[in-house]
Design a protein around this motif. Sequence first.
Motif, PDB file in Angstrom:
ATOM      1  N   PRO A 195       0.816  -1.218   0.000  1.00 42.77           N
ATOM      2  CA  PRO A 195       0.000   0.000   0.000  1.00 42.77           C
ATOM      3  C   PRO A 195       0.847   1.265   0.000  1.00 42.77           C
ATOM      4  O   PRO A 195       1.930   1.308   0.596  1.00 42.77           O
ATOM      5  CB  PRO A 195      -0.810  -0.120   1.294  1.00 42.77           C
ATOM      6  CG  PRO A 195       0.007  -1.007   2.178  1.00 42.77           C
ATOM      7  CD  PRO A 195       0.718  -1.963   1.273  1.00 42.77           C
ATOM      8  N   CYS A 196       0.352   2.294  -0.668  1.00 41.34           N
ATOM      9  CA  CYS A 196       1.034   3.592  -0.687  1.00 41.34           C
ATOM     10  C   CYS A 196       0.044   4.660  -1.153  1.00 41.34           C
ATOM     11  O   CYS A 196      -0.964   4.347  -1.796  1.00 41.34           O
ATOM     12  CB  CYS A 196       2.259   3.572  -1.596  1.00 41.34           C
ATOM     13  SG  CYS A 196       1.897   3.305  -3.333  1.00 41.34           S
ATOM     14  N   ALA A 197       0.375   5.897  -0.861  1.00 42.80           N
ATOM     15  CA  ALA A 197      -0.456   7.019  -1.298  1.00 42.80           C
ATOM     16  C   ALA A 197      -0.040   7.540  -2.663  1.00 42.80           C
ATOM     17  O   ALA A 197      -0.805   8.217  -3.342  1.00 42.80           O
ATOM     18  CB  ALA A 197      -0.383   8.147  -0.270  1.00 42.80           C
ATOM     19  N   ALA A 198       1.188   7.228  -3.055  1.00 41.88           N
ATOM     20  CA  ALA A 198       1.694   7.686  -4.351  1.00 41.88           C
ATOM     21  C   ALA A 198       2.848   6.794  -4.764  1.00 41.88           C
ATOM     22  O   ALA A 198       3.528   6.210  -3.912  1.00 41.88           O
ATOM     23  CB  ALA A 198       2.151   9.142  -4.276  1.00 41.88           C
ATOM     24  N   VAL A 199       3.070   6.698  -6.070  1.00 41.61           N
ATOM     25  CA  VAL A 199       4.175   5.901  -6.598  1.00 41.61           C
ATOM     26  C   VAL A 199       4.932   6.729  -7.627  1.00 41.61           C
ATOM     27  O   VAL A 199       4.331   7.417  -8.452  1.00 41.61           O
ATOM     28  CB  VAL A 199       3.681   4.571  -7.220  1.00 41.61           C
ATOM     29  CG1 VAL A 199       2.665   4.806  -8.329  1.00 41.61           C
ATOM     30  CG2 VAL A 199       4.847   3.746  -7.739  1.00 41.61           C
ATOM     31  N   VAL A 200       6.254   6.686  -7.542  1.00 49.06           N
ATOM     32  CA  VAL A 200       7.116   7.383  -8.490  1.00 49.06           C
ATOM     33  C   VAL A 200       7.708   6.358  -9.448  1.00 49.06           C
ATOM     34  O   VAL A 200       8.406   5.430  -9.027  1.00 49.06           O
ATOM     35  CB  VAL A 200       8.251   8.147  -7.766  1.00 49.06           C
ATOM     36  CG1 VAL A 200       9.151   8.852  -8.794  1.00 49.06           C
ATOM     37  CG2 VAL A 200       7.682   9.147  -6.772  1.00 49.06           C
ATOM     38  N   ASN A 201       7.446   6.547 -10.728  1.00 41.92           N
ATOM     39  CA  ASN A 201       8.001   5.688 -11.772  1.00 41.92           C
ATOM     40  C   ASN A 201       9.397   6.195 -12.116  1.00 41.92           C
ATOM     41  O   ASN A 201       9.559   7.130 -12.888  1.00 41.92           O
ATOM     42  CB  ASN A 201       7.090   5.720 -13.000  1.00 41.92           C
ATOM     43  CG  ASN A 201       7.670   4.965 -14.191  1.00 41.92           C
ATOM     44  OD1 ASN A 201       8.618   4.190 -14.057  1.00 41.92           O
ATOM     45  ND2 ASN A 201       7.102   5.197 -15.370  1.00 41.92           N
ATOM     46  N   ALA A 202      10.408   5.573 -11.516  1.00 46.96           N
ATOM     47  CA  ALA A 202      11.809   5.927 -11.768  1.00 46.96           C
ATOM     48  C   ALA A 202      12.537   4.701 -12.304  1.00 46.96           C
ATOM     49  O   ALA A 202      13.647   4.384 -11.876  1.00 46.96           O
ATOM     50  CB  ALA A 202      12.471   6.444 -10.494  1.00 46.96           C
TER      51      ALA A 202
END
Length: 389
Positions: A195-202
Motif C-alpha cells: 500500500p502507498c499514497a503515491a508511486v514514483v516511476n523511476a
Amino acid sequence: MVVGAGVIGAACAEALTAAGVSVTVLDRGAPASGTTAAGEGNVLVSDKAPGPELRLAQASRRRWPELLDALRAELGPRRAEAEWEPKGGLVVVTGVDGIRPLREFAAAQRAAGVTARELGPAAAAELEPHLTKDVAGAVHYPEDAQLQPVLAATTLLAAVRARGGQVRAGVTALGVTRGTSGAVTGVRTDRGTLPCAAVVNACGPWSGDFARRAGAPVAVQPRRGMVLVTGPLPAGTVRHKVYDGDYVGAVAGGGAGLQTSAVVESTRAGTVLIGSSRERVGFDEALRVRVLRELARKAAALFPVLTHVPVMRAYGGFRPYAPDHLPVIGADPRLPGLWHATGHEGAGIGLAAATGRLLADLYTGRAREVDPEPFRVDRPGIVPGEAAA
C-alpha cells in the motif's frame, strides 16, 4: 513508493525523505545495478543547448556538491563518499570547419550563464598535454564535473534508510492498484501488494513498461550505450573530461542507428573511460565488436597516447530515451497518485540532484527552483493519443 533504485529513484527518495515524506524504494535487482552502474558519472553543462534541460543541469550542478557535503555531515564521510571531482571539461574540434559551430554553441551557452572559455590549440595543449596535435579549436568548461555513479546512488539511499525509509531489493513492481476514486492505493509486486499514497516511476529504460502496466503509458524507450575501460595509466594522462565537438550532435540526435563520438576521461583509479555510443536496439544486450572498435579508434585519434594501451573491459547499458530529449518529471494527470521521473537518457547522473529536488517540491507544494512545465508528463509526444492534445 519509488520504483527504481538507480540514481534518479535514489535522488527522488532522498529529496522526499528530506521533506519529511515516508518512502519505500523498490528495485527488482540490487540498488544502482542497472543504468546507473553502466554510466560514466558525468555532471555536464557543456553538452546542453540553452533551454530547459540546460537550466535543470545548471541547478543540478549547483546542488550536487552542496548535497554531498550535507550528506557527509549527516551520515559521516565513509557512508557518503561519491568521488566528486570538479575537473572541468574540454570540447575540441580537429577540423577548421568545426570551429565556427563550436564557437556559436559556446556563445549561446555563455548567454545562458555557462562559463565557456574559447581556446586555441596551444592553450588546449596546456590543459591536456597528450591531446592530438590536430586540434583546431577548443572550449574549456570549468563547471563540468564527475562522480562515481554507484557510490552517488548508494549514498542517497543510505540517507533514505537513515531517515527511516526502506530500500527493498529483489522486488519486481508489476503495476498499481486503485481505489474507488481511481487514485493509486498501492503497488502490485511479485511479493504481494504494497500500500502507498503515491508511486514514483523511476524505472529508467523500463519506465515505459511500468507506465503501461499502471495504465498510463509514456513514450520512454531504451537507447543503448557502450564504454571501454583501459588499464591504469599514470596520473595526469587525461586531466579533464574531453570530447569531440560532434558529441553534442549525437546527444541531441534521435535516429535509431548507431552514433559514436570520442569521449575520454580518467577515474581516480587511474583507468580511462572511453565512449560514447548511442543506438536504439531495444533491450538487446549483445556486445558489438564493431562499436567497440569504433570507440577505440576515435579515442586514439583524440589521444594518440592511448593507441597501445590495453583495454581492461567493456560494458554497456540502456538509457531512458524520450523523443524530445527532455526528462519526464511530475504527476501524471491521468492517474492521481502516479508520478514520473524518467527520460534523462545519458544525462541522468548529472541531472539527478535537481530532478529529485524538483519532484519533491512538486509533491509537497513548495516553491520550485526550476520551472517544471517543460518536463510535464502530458506534453506532446510523451503521452500517446488524445491526452497529449
